[in-house]
Design an enzyme around this catalytic site. Structure first.
Site, short mmCIF file in Angstrom:
data_model
loop_
_atom_site.label_atom_id
_atom_site.label_comp_id
_atom_site.label_asym_id
_atom_site.label_seq_id
_atom_site.Cartn_x
_atom_site.Cartn_y
_atom_site.Cartn_z
N HIS A 160 -8.50 40.95 -0.57
CA HIS A 160 -8.41 42.42 -0.66
C HIS A 160 -7.15 42.88 -1.39
O HIS A 160 -7.03 44.07 -1.69
CB HIS A 160 -8.43 43.06 0.74
CG HIS A 160 -9.70 42.82 1.50
ND1 HIS A 160 -10.94 43.21 1.02
CD2 HIS A 160 -9.94 42.23 2.70
CE1 HIS A 160 -11.87 42.86 1.89
NE2 HIS A 160 -11.29 42.26 2.92
N ASP A 196 -16.98 35.66 1.40
CA ASP A 196 -16.52 36.35 2.61
C ASP A 196 -17.47 37.53 2.90
O ASP A 196 -18.10 38.07 1.98
CB ASP A 196 -15.10 36.87 2.40
CG ASP A 196 -14.48 37.46 3.65
OD1 ASP A 196 -13.78 36.72 4.36
OD2 ASP A 196 -14.71 38.66 3.93
N HIS A 198 -16.75 40.48 3.54
CA HIS A 198 -16.23 41.72 2.95
C HIS A 198 -16.06 41.59 1.44
O HIS A 198 -15.66 40.54 0.94
CB HIS A 198 -14.89 42.08 3.61
CG HIS A 198 -14.96 42.17 5.09
ND1 HIS A 198 -14.65 41.11 5.93
CD2 HIS A 198 -15.34 43.20 5.90
CE1 HIS A 198 -14.83 41.48 7.19
NE2 HIS A 198 -15.25 42.74 7.22
N ASP A 285 -16.77 34.79 7.96
CA ASP A 285 -17.12 35.92 8.83
C ASP A 285 -18.56 36.36 8.62
O ASP A 285 -19.00 37.37 9.19
CB ASP A 285 -16.13 37.10 8.67
CG ASP A 285 -15.71 37.35 7.24
OD1 ASP A 285 -16.32 36.76 6.32
OD2 ASP A 285 -14.79 38.17 7.04
C1 FKS Z 1 -11.82 46.60 12.10
C2 FKS Z 1 -12.39 47.24 10.85
C3 FKS Z 1 -12.25 46.36 9.64
C4 FKS Z 1 -10.58 45.33 8.21
C5 FKS Z 1 -11.41 44.12 7.95
C6 FKS Z 1 -10.68 43.20 7.00
C7 FKS Z 1 -11.47 41.97 6.66
C8 FKS Z 1 -10.59 40.93 6.00
C9 FKS Z 1 -11.33 39.77 5.38
C10 FKS Z 1 -10.32 38.75 4.85
F1 FKS Z 1 -10.94 37.74 4.26
F2 FKS Z 1 -9.53 39.31 3.97
F3 FKS Z 1 -9.62 38.24 5.82
N1 FKS Z 1 -10.88 46.05 9.39
N2 FKS Z 1 -10.56 47.21 12.44
O1 FKS Z 1 -12.15 39.11 6.32
O2 FKS Z 1 -12.17 40.19 4.35
ZN ZN Z 2 -13.92 39.23 5.56
#
Ligand code: FKS
Ligand code: ZN
Length: 343
Positions: A160, A196, A198, A285
């Site tokens: 990110h 991932d 996200h 994830d």
């Molecule tokens: C919960 C709502 C989502 C942010 C999620 C971030 C995901 C991070 C990720 C990484 F690989 F970067 F670690 N909050 N509070 O899994 O993409």
């Molecule tokens: Zn993620």
């Protein structure tokens, strides 16, 4: 497969994050890397080695100097101003405001260089992510010396983080730093595959206008899933990079079959790009039991990811990203890597 292990990861230890308006224990915690390390050892994946220092040079190939300078000193500045614990941003330069001027005010600079309030900056964040960059660069050295694949075991994650911003638990984009280092050491074209849950918005930000680095990302649809404001299918690159960005958003709750169909599509596009090397942003994830994500992969599905990636027959660097299901993260990561090795 050798693992480059960032032993400094535990210097980044956020106490809390905000979730639905409440302060909850941080999901992105040191134990994640400990579990993955244990699985790498348990499965005899290969030698576990320490990173060699590579300096700022390769980091500044993908991140801006003012951003890197800020990250390095931010937490010390915060403490000097009377701050305690972890630092969070609280104000951002949104549409119509100036982001081309760096204010002097610390809180303003926190906002200028971030895109969410969910990424606590701690006393050890810089040291941990900087060592992660060294791990990625050491892995590139190994690929250049003839290794077929390398695993970068680090945290905080990186995908990110953009050219000049942090967010989503990420500060330096280790996968992007590795992709750029591969370019700089003689690869004409490099592909990044982001599996991932996200969207890899930081990696997309860094390479969007470039035709020499292809990004394919399979992720939860940003209409409902974090990071919300990037990752749609119509983002295909700009300028020289037109056609070198592939986003495959899938609805939250999508079945495993759709996920693997997306992977096959991404791999065929990567193959058509004819890269000299591959960087995989390896988040697990996508697991059915993940506490913050909504795909449905089972532990037994992960080796198939590695097997398919191996069919590209490219020098491959796996960089650790997300995955928050405590008990299974190790098995899922090791499954991908073993699947790759077996193929
Ligand atoms: C919960 C709502 C989502 C942010 C999620 C971030 C995901 C991070 C990720 C990484 F690989 F970067 F670690 N909050 N509070 O899994 O993409
Ligand atoms: Zn993620």
């Amino acid at each position: 497969m050798k693992t480059i292990y960032n032993a400094a990861h535990s210097l980044h230890r956020a106490a809390h994050e905000f979730f639905r308006g409440e302060k909850v224990p941080a999901f992105e915690k040191p134990e994640r890397a400990d579990w993955v390390l244990a699985a790498v050892q348990r499965t005899n994946l290969g030698e576990i080695i320490a990173p060699a220092p590579h300096g700022d040079g390769p980091i500044l190939r993908v991140h801006s100097k003012p951003y890197v300078d800020f990250l390095r000193s931010a937490h010390a500045e915060y403490l000097a101003l009377g701050g305690t614990g972890d630092a969070f941003p609280a104000a951002w330069p949104i549409r119509g405001m100036r982001s081309d001027v760096e204010p002097k005010n610390f809180a303003a600079r926190m906002g200028l260089y971030s895109f969410d309030s969910g990424s606590p900056l701690t006393a050890g964040t810089w040291a941990a992510t900087r060592a992660g960059a060294d791990c990625a660069l050491t892995a590139v050295d190994l690929l250049n010396a003839g290794e077929r694949s390398v695993f970068v075991l680090t945290r905080p994650p990186g995908h990110h983080a953009g050219r000049d911003f942090f967010g989503g638990y990420c500060f330096l984009n280790h996968a992007a730093i590795a992709a750029q280092a591969l370019r700089d050491s003689g690869c004409a074209r490099v592909a990044v595959l982001d599996v991932d849950y996200h969207h890899g918005n930081g990696t997309q930000d860094i390479f969007y206008d470039r035709g020499d680095v292809f990004l394919a990302s399979i992720h939860g649809d940003p209409m409902t899933e974090y990071p919300f404001f990037l990752g749609h299918a119509d983002e295909t690159g700009s300028g020289d990079g037109l056609g070198a960005n592939l986003n495959i958003p899938l609805a939250a709750g999508s079945p495993v079959e759709s996920w693997f169909a997306a992977l096959d599509h991404a791999l065929s596009r990567i193959e058509a790009f004819r890269p000299d090397a591959l960087v995989v942003s390896l988040g697990v994830d996508t697991f059915e039991g993940d506490p913050i994500s909504h795909f449905k992969l089972k532990t037994s599905d992960y080796p198939g990811i590695g097997e398919r990636i191996a069919q590209l027959k490219l020098p491959t660097l796996f960089a650790m990203e997300g995955g928050y299901a405590v008990a299974e993260i190790g098995d899922n990561v090791a499954g991908v890597l073993q699947g790759f090795e077996r193929a």
